[in-house]
Design an enzyme around this catalytic site. Structure first.
Site, mmCIF file in Angstrom:
data_model
loop_
_atom_site.group_PDB
_atom_site.id
_atom_site.type_symbol
_atom_site.label_atom_id
_atom_site.label_comp_id
_atom_site.label_asym_id
_atom_site.label_seq_id
_atom_site.Cartn_x
_atom_site.Cartn_y
_atom_site.Cartn_z
ATOM 1 N N SER A 14 0.694 -1.265 -0.265
ATOM 2 C CA SER A 14 0.195 -0.041 0.223
ATOM 3 C C SER A 14 0.544 1.442 -0.062
ATOM 4 C CB SER A 14 -0.476 0.113 1.235
ATOM 5 O OG SER A 14 -0.145 -0.083 2.365
ATOM 6 N N GLY A 15 1.576 1.282 -0.754
ATOM 7 C CA GLY A 15 2.971 2.292 -0.456
ATOM 8 C C GLY A 15 2.359 3.462 -1.900
ATOM 9 N N LYS A 36 0.182 -5.092 4.415
ATOM 10 C CA LYS A 36 0.206 -5.883 5.719
ATOM 11 C C LYS A 36 0.895 -5.429 6.918
ATOM 12 C CE LYS A 36 5.030 -7.215 6.696
ATOM 13 N NZ LYS A 36 6.381 -7.770 6.037
ATOM 14 N N SER A 43 7.986 2.167 3.395
ATOM 15 C CA SER A 43 9.007 2.847 3.405
ATOM 16 C C SER A 43 8.590 4.039 2.681
ATOM 17 C CB SER A 43 10.133 2.191 2.519
ATOM 18 O OG SER A 43 10.728 1.415 2.689
ATOM 19 N N THR A 44 7.773 3.816 2.021
ATOM 20 C CA THR A 44 7.127 5.186 1.432
ATOM 21 C C THR A 44 6.514 6.663 2.058
ATOM 22 O OG1 THR A 44 5.987 4.645 -0.324
ATOM 23 C CG2 THR A 44 5.156 6.765 -0.630
ATOM 24 N N GLU A 122 20.621 16.692 -4.989
ATOM 25 C CA GLU A 122 21.074 15.964 -3.788
ATOM 26 C C GLU A 122 23.030 15.275 -4.647
ATOM 27 O OE1 GLU A 122 17.126 14.317 -2.078
ATOM 28 O OE2 GLU A 122 18.067 12.908 -3.452
ATOM 29 N N HIS A 246 22.771 3.607 3.093
ATOM 30 C CA HIS A 246 22.613 5.550 3.488
ATOM 31 C C HIS A 246 23.641 5.746 4.315
ATOM 32 C CE1 HIS A 246 21.190 9.017 3.880
ATOM 33 N NE2 HIS A 246 19.861 8.681 2.868
ATOM 34 N N ARG A 292 25.831 7.225 -3.471
ATOM 35 C CA ARG A 292 25.793 7.147 -2.036
ATOM 36 C C ARG A 292 27.098 5.634 -1.476
ATOM 37 N NH1 ARG A 292 19.295 6.999 -1.471
ATOM 38 N NH2 ARG A 292 19.114 8.692 -0.756
ATOM 39 N N HIS A 353 19.638 1.018 2.902
ATOM 40 C CA HIS A 353 18.914 1.517 2.772
ATOM 41 C C HIS A 353 17.583 1.219 1.253
ATOM 42 C CE1 HIS A 353 16.763 5.361 2.060
ATOM 43 N NE2 HIS A 353 17.267 5.605 1.317
ATOM 44 N N ARG A 388 22.408 3.003 -7.029
ATOM 45 C CA ARG A 388 21.272 3.995 -6.994
ATOM 46 C C ARG A 388 20.972 5.336 -7.093
ATOM 47 N NH1 ARG A 388 16.179 6.354 -4.409
ATOM 48 N NH2 ARG A 388 17.729 5.248 -2.012
ATOM 49 N N LEU A 394 11.423 7.004 -6.305
ATOM 50 C CA LEU A 394 10.372 7.277 -5.807
ATOM 51 C C LEU A 394 9.461 7.348 -7.720
ATOM 52 C CD1 LEU A 394 9.569 9.617 -2.750
ATOM 53 C CD2 LEU A 394 8.624 7.331 -3.198
#
Length: 543
Positions: A14-15, A36, A43-44, A122, A246, A292, A353, A388, A394
């Site tokens: 459900s994110g 769940k 995480s979102t 970033e 991260h 990262r 992360h 990534r 996202l």
């Protein structure tokens, strides 16, 4: 008593990816979105940074593509990168149309933005291209999408539903030319019964698997459920060895999983040793704005070299009002632990992360199994390569969720509703009186993954990890066969399988690239390839 449900589309998760898929599908389809835990447990909700996209008039699609390819260390799928970046503006426009309250520019700020929103920069990005909602972008996006989903009569949001396994035509020995997903068996945590969900299309949007490590920025739900279920159903997985750590999680005994957003470094925060010395220049010319993996390895190196428990992230040289305005969540959270970031440096450590690999999919989010899709962190699209780049994740959620919804819409009339699926058989199991086994195995698994399959790896460590993973897998599967399922057991069963897939993938890569760094193969291979694993009998699966 167990229940039997029928839906056109079953979305597990459900994110951001799951809700975007549901909201993009036509309203004549019946849709179940399973969570769940609580709807916001993924995480979102906790994502701080933002969504990357070509949004500035000085920026270009090619620049965003090149930055992504560089960060991916020569392993990105260029078609996937172009597809994602080229659809970035339309995905972000859709979010704005939904009403996501992204941070706007101050009237006094000069900007090259194509619209009146504040963009930040970033690590790995050559331009300001991150649209955000202060430092709580995930919460803003999730709350907005959830509100829309609740208003749609065809979308059923169901909490406390832990998916156990996918139902396939092959598993049921049905005489079909092509194996297909027919739905899933799901534990209802409220009733402790296993319900049957029949669906014409199933979408895995369960997030990543960072909980396989002892230290992680992820919530407790990040157990690789979708990857494990897809693997058991016969789907290939890709690049599971690339787990992003991260660089900056808050180091405090009571600060569970709190991430210090990369945007702090984007706005000029410095990484320092306990004596106040900056150190990133010794590792990369981009210093704090390096990708990262480089920053995480640099911190790990300094911590091991000096025998220190953490390093420090310092933004106190910036105006206090600027810090409070742009990073209110980080400011308040750190203040609750006694750190005033307008005056004090923040103690930080690396933590697991993001899972760059996952279930192999095409540009429609389609897996190897008919009528089964995977979107978001569960999937392996080829976008991230060996590492990534910040805020591309996202973006990937929205682009591929919308693509999957479009594909389902096109196939709508061609796929019938599965009929007569058998109910879950619990007649030969009993209640457990040894749950201590679950607790012990959970702790052992996450600790040896951290020690042996972490930021720096060796052949010897990986062999030890594989041996332990397979011993645990045997114990856990024996336990699973004899006792009633629980959420803890479901997660542990999935987690140990994902751990083995990570280890096997790491053992296949005879080089150091991106997020996979091994002392035995410190150099780059001349011909990099994705690590693709396909389900095989154990006799042929040793790598």
């Amino acid at each position: 008593m167990s229940q039997y449900y029928q839906y056109d589309v079953l979305i597990i998760g459900s994110g951001a990816a799951g809700l975007t898929t549901a909201l993009t599908l036509p309203q004549h389809l019946s849709i179940a979105v399973l969570s769940k835990g609580n709807l916001s447990s993924g995480s979102t909700y906790w994502a701080q940074g933002g969504v990357a996209g070509v949004l500035d008039e000085t920026d270009t699609i090619e620049s965003h593509v090149q930055d992504t390819l560089v960060a991916g260390a020569g392993l990105c799928n260029e078609d996937a990168v172009h597809f994602t970046v080229e659809n970035s503006r339309s995905a972000i426009d859709w979010l704005i149309e939904q009403g996501v309250p992204f941070t706007r520019n101050e009237p006094s700020e000069s900007t090259n933005s194509l619209f009146d929103y504040h963009l930040t920069r970033e690590g790995g990005h050559s331009h300001r291209r991150i649209i955000h909602a202060a430092d709580a972008t995930g919460a803003a996006i999730f709350s907005t999408l959830l509100e829309h989903a609740r208003q749609r009569e065809n979308i059923h949001l169901i909490e406390q539903q832990a998916a156990i396994d996918l139902i396939t035509s092959k598993k049921l020995n049905r005489d079909t030319q092509t194996d297909a997903c027919l739905g899933a068996y799901v534990l209802n945590s409220a009733t402790n019964e296993v319900d049957t969900y029949a669906a014409r299309f199933t979408v895995l949007a369960t997030g990543g698997a960072a909980k396989v490590y002892l230290y992680t920025s992820n919530p407790d739900s990040a157990c690789g459920d979708g990857v494990a279920m897809a693997w058991r159903a016969g789907c290939s997985v890709g690049n599971m060895e690339f787990n992003q750590f991260h660089p900056t999680c808050l180091y405090h005994p009571e600060a569970k999983n709190f991430l210090i957003t990369e945007a702090l470094r984007g706005e000029g925060a410095h990484l320092k040793l306990p004596n106040g010395e900056r150190f990133m220049s010794r590792f990369d010319s981009r210093e704090e704005l390096a990708p990262r993996d480089i920053v995480a390895r640099a911190i790990d190196h300094e911590m091991k070299r000096l025998g220190i428990e953490c390093v420090y992230l310092d933004i106190s040289h910036k105006p206090a009002d600027f810090i409070k305005e742009h990073f209110p969540t980080v400011y308040e959270r750190c203040l609750s632990f006694g750190f005033d970031i307008t005056q004090d440096p923040i103690p930080v450590v690396p933590a697991a992360h993001y899972t760059c690999g996952g279930v192999a999919v095409d540009q429609h989010g389609h897996t190897d199994l008919a009528n089964l899709y995977a979107v978001g962190e569960t999937s392996f699209t080829g976008l991230h390569g060996a590492n990534r780049m910040a805020s591309n994740s996202l973006l990937e959620c929205f682009v591929y969720a919308r693509a999957a919804a479009k594909d389902i819409t096109l196939l709508d009339s061609q796929v019938p509703l599965p009929s007569d699926l058998p109910h879950w058989d619990a007649s030969l199991v009993r209640d457990s009186d040894e749950d201590v086994i679950i607790t012990h195995n959970w702790e052992e698994l996450r600790r040896f993954m951290w020690n042996y399959v972490g930021i720096v790896r060796t052949n010897k460590r990986l062999l030890r990890a594989l041996h332990r993973a397979r011993l645990l897998e045997y114990e856990i599967n024996e336990f699973y066969s004899n006792y009633r399922v629980s959420r803890d057991l479901i997660e542990l069963r999935n987690l140990v399988l994902v751990a083995e897939l990570i280890i096997r993938s790491a053992m296949k890569r005879k080089e150091s690239r991106g997020l996979h760094y091994t002392l035995d193969y410190p150099n780059l291979s001349d011909q990099p390839q994705d690590t693709i694993l396909s389900p095989l009998p154990r006799a042929n699966a040793d790598d």
